[in-house]
Design a protein around this motif. Structure first.
Motif, PDB file in Angstrom:
ATOM      1  N   TYR A  28      -2.587  16.998 -15.506  1.00 32.14           N
ATOM      2  CA  TYR A  28      -2.369  16.149 -16.665  1.00 32.14           C
ATOM      3  C   TYR A  28      -3.635  16.090 -17.492  1.00 32.14           C
ATOM      4  O   TYR A  28      -4.731  16.011 -16.971  1.00 32.14           O
ATOM      5  CB  TYR A  28      -1.963  14.736 -16.230  1.00 32.14           C
ATOM      6  CG  TYR A  28      -1.694  13.817 -17.388  1.00 32.14           C
ATOM      7  CD1 TYR A  28      -0.491  13.883 -18.057  1.00 32.14           C
ATOM      8  CD2 TYR A  28      -2.641  12.911 -17.810  1.00 32.14           C
ATOM      9  CE1 TYR A  28      -0.233  13.053 -19.131  1.00 32.14           C
ATOM     10  CE2 TYR A  28      -2.398  12.077 -18.880  1.00 32.14           C
ATOM     11  CZ  TYR A  28      -1.194  12.146 -19.537  1.00 32.14           C
ATOM     12  OH  TYR A  28      -0.947  11.333 -20.588  1.00 32.14           O
ATOM     13  N   ASP A  72       4.648  18.686 -17.847  1.00 32.45           N
ATOM     14  CA  ASP A  72       4.332  20.097 -17.590  1.00 32.45           C
ATOM     15  C   ASP A  72       4.889  21.054 -18.644  1.00 32.45           C
ATOM     16  O   ASP A  72       4.203  21.996 -19.023  1.00 32.45           O
ATOM     17  CB  ASP A  72       4.794  20.517 -16.196  1.00 32.45           C
ATOM     18  CG  ASP A  72       3.809  20.116 -15.111  1.00 32.45           C
ATOM     19  OD1 ASP A  72       2.689  19.661 -15.439  1.00 32.45           O
ATOM     20  OD2 ASP A  72       4.161  20.255 -13.924  1.00 32.45           O
ATOM     21  N   PRO A  73       6.113  20.838 -19.142  1.00 33.64           N
ATOM     22  CA  PRO A  73       6.621  21.781 -20.142  1.00 33.64           C
ATOM     23  C   PRO A  73       5.773  21.842 -21.419  1.00 33.64           C
ATOM     24  O   PRO A  73       5.716  22.878 -22.070  1.00 33.64           O
ATOM     25  CB  PRO A  73       8.023  21.252 -20.455  1.00 33.64           C
ATOM     26  CG  PRO A  73       8.421  20.523 -19.221  1.00 33.64           C
ATOM     27  CD  PRO A  73       7.149  19.892 -18.718  1.00 33.64           C
ATOM     28  N   ASP A 108       6.260  12.307 -10.081  1.00 36.55           N
ATOM     29  CA  ASP A 108       6.509  13.746  -9.966  1.00 36.55           C
ATOM     30  C   ASP A 108       7.595  14.213 -10.925  1.00 36.55           C
ATOM     31  O   ASP A 108       7.467  15.266 -11.560  1.00 36.55           O
ATOM     32  CB  ASP A 108       6.892  14.115  -8.532  1.00 36.55           C
ATOM     33  CG  ASP A 108       5.731  14.010  -7.563  1.00 36.55           C
ATOM     34  OD1 ASP A 108       4.565  13.988  -8.008  1.00 36.55           O
ATOM     35  OD2 ASP A 108       5.992  13.948  -6.347  1.00 36.55           O
ATOM     36  N   ARG A 109       8.671  13.426 -11.040  1.00 31.89           N
ATOM     37  CA  ARG A 109       9.770  13.789 -11.932  1.00 31.89           C
ATOM     38  C   ARG A 109       9.293  13.828 -13.388  1.00 31.89           C
ATOM     39  O   ARG A 109       9.597  14.768 -14.126  1.00 31.89           O
ATOM     40  CB  ARG A 109      10.920  12.798 -11.765  1.00 31.89           C
ATOM     41  CG  ARG A 109      12.152  13.158 -12.588  1.00 31.89           C
ATOM     42  CD  ARG A 109      13.299  12.170 -12.407  1.00 31.89           C
ATOM     43  NE  ARG A 109      12.887  10.825 -12.813  1.00 31.89           N
ATOM     44  CZ  ARG A 109      12.815   9.769 -11.989  1.00 31.89           C
ATOM     45  NH1 ARG A 109      13.132   9.882 -10.720  1.00 31.89           N
ATOM     46  NH2 ARG A 109      12.450   8.595 -12.447  1.00 31.89           N
ATOM     47  N   THR A 110       8.523  12.822 -13.798  1.00 25.54           N
ATOM     48  CA  THR A 110       8.021  12.777 -15.168  1.00 25.54           C
ATOM     49  C   THR A 110       7.055  13.925 -15.430  1.00 25.54           C
ATOM     50  O   THR A 110       7.115  14.569 -16.488  1.00 25.54           O
ATOM     51  CB  THR A 110       7.332  11.421 -15.444  1.00 25.54           C
ATOM     52  OG1 THR A 110       8.266  10.372 -15.176  1.00 25.54           O
ATOM     53  CG2 THR A 110       6.840  11.313 -16.879  1.00 25.54           C
ATOM     54  N   LEU A 111       6.194  14.189 -14.478  1.00 24.14           N
ATOM     55  CA  LEU A 111       5.244  15.294 -14.627  1.00 24.14           C
ATOM     56  C   LEU A 111       5.986  16.621 -14.728  1.00 24.14           C
ATOM     57  O   LEU A 111       5.729  17.420 -15.640  1.00 24.14           O
ATOM     58  CB  LEU A 111       4.268  15.302 -13.450  1.00 24.14           C
ATOM     59  CG  LEU A 111       3.118  16.290 -13.533  1.00 24.14           C
ATOM     60  CD1 LEU A 111       2.232  16.001 -14.735  1.00 24.14           C
ATOM     61  CD2 LEU A 111       2.295  16.234 -12.252  1.00 24.14           C
ATOM     62  N   ASP A 112       6.921  16.862 -13.828  1.00 18.53           N
ATOM     63  CA  ASP A 112       7.651  18.132 -13.800  1.00 18.53           C
ATOM     64  C   ASP A 112       8.548  18.338 -15.017  1.00 18.53           C
ATOM     65  O   ASP A 112       8.612  19.439 -15.566  1.00 18.53           O
ATOM     66  CB  ASP A 112       8.518  18.233 -12.538  1.00 18.53           C
ATOM     67  CG  ASP A 112       7.698  18.361 -11.267  1.00 18.53           C
ATOM     68  OD1 ASP A 112       6.485  18.675 -11.347  1.00 18.53           O
ATOM     69  OD2 ASP A 112       8.271  18.123 -10.186  1.00 18.53           O
ATOM     70  N   ASN A 113       9.249  17.292 -15.427  1.00 22.61           N
ATOM     71  CA  ASN A 113      10.271  17.434 -16.462  1.00 22.61           C
ATOM     72  C   ASN A 113       9.804  17.142 -17.878  1.00 22.61           C
ATOM     73  O   ASN A 113      10.422  17.618 -18.833  1.00 22.61           O
ATOM     74  CB  ASN A 113      11.471  16.535 -16.150  1.00 22.61           C
ATOM     75  CG  ASN A 113      12.137  16.901 -14.858  1.00 22.61           C
ATOM     76  OD1 ASN A 113      12.127  18.055 -14.448  1.00 22.61           O
ATOM     77  ND2 ASN A 113      12.709  15.918 -14.191  1.00 22.61           N
ATOM     78  N   GLU A 114       8.753  16.322 -18.032  1.00 23.33           N
ATOM     79  CA  GLU A 114       8.377  15.893 -19.376  1.00 23.33           C
ATOM     80  C   GLU A 114       6.964  16.275 -19.794  1.00 23.33           C
ATOM     81  O   GLU A 114       6.711  16.451 -20.986  1.00 23.33           O
ATOM     82  CB  GLU A 114       8.529  14.375 -19.483  1.00 23.33           C
ATOM     83  CG  GLU A 114       9.946  13.896 -19.243  1.00 23.33           C
ATOM     84  CD  GLU A 114      10.071  12.409 -19.399  1.00 23.33           C
ATOM     85  OE1 GLU A 114       9.781  11.896 -20.500  1.00 23.33           O
ATOM     86  OE2 GLU A 114      10.435  11.744 -18.398  1.00 23.33           O
TER      87      GLU A 114
END
Length: 93
Positions: A1, A37-38, A29-35
């Motif tokens: 991040y 990281d992209p 983890d969900r926020t990092l992976d889906n919102e």
């Protein structure tokens, strides 16, 4: 991040922070992976954050030395990354 991500996806960054404060590692983890990281792919281009901000209609401004300005040929790649993200897709100018 990277804190620069907050300038590009502020809502996702706030969610990431709130989940961290709540100790909700699954949501982090969900926020990092889906919102988050992209959108990090934007950083692979020199001067990219400022270019991305300008694409979104925000003030990016010139790079400070020793950094270099973004290359015009990188702009389409940055635009595509921004168009693919739900928080920025409708802001691409």
């Amino acid at each position: 991040y990277s804190t620069a991500m907050a300038a590009l996806v502020p809502k996702a960054s706030w969610r990431f922070f709130d989940h961290g404060m709540a100790g909700d590692t699954v949501a982090i983890d969900r926020t990092l992976d889906n919102e988050i990281d992209p959108i990090v792919g934007v950083r692979s281009f020199a001067g990219s954050i400022k270019v991305a901000l300008e694409v979104l209609g925000r003030a990016g401004g010139p790079m400070r030395p020793p950094s270099v300005q973004g290359k015009p040929e990188d702009r389409p790649n940055i635009v595509e990354i921004l168009r693919a993200h739900p928080e920025t897709c409708d802001q691409v100018c």
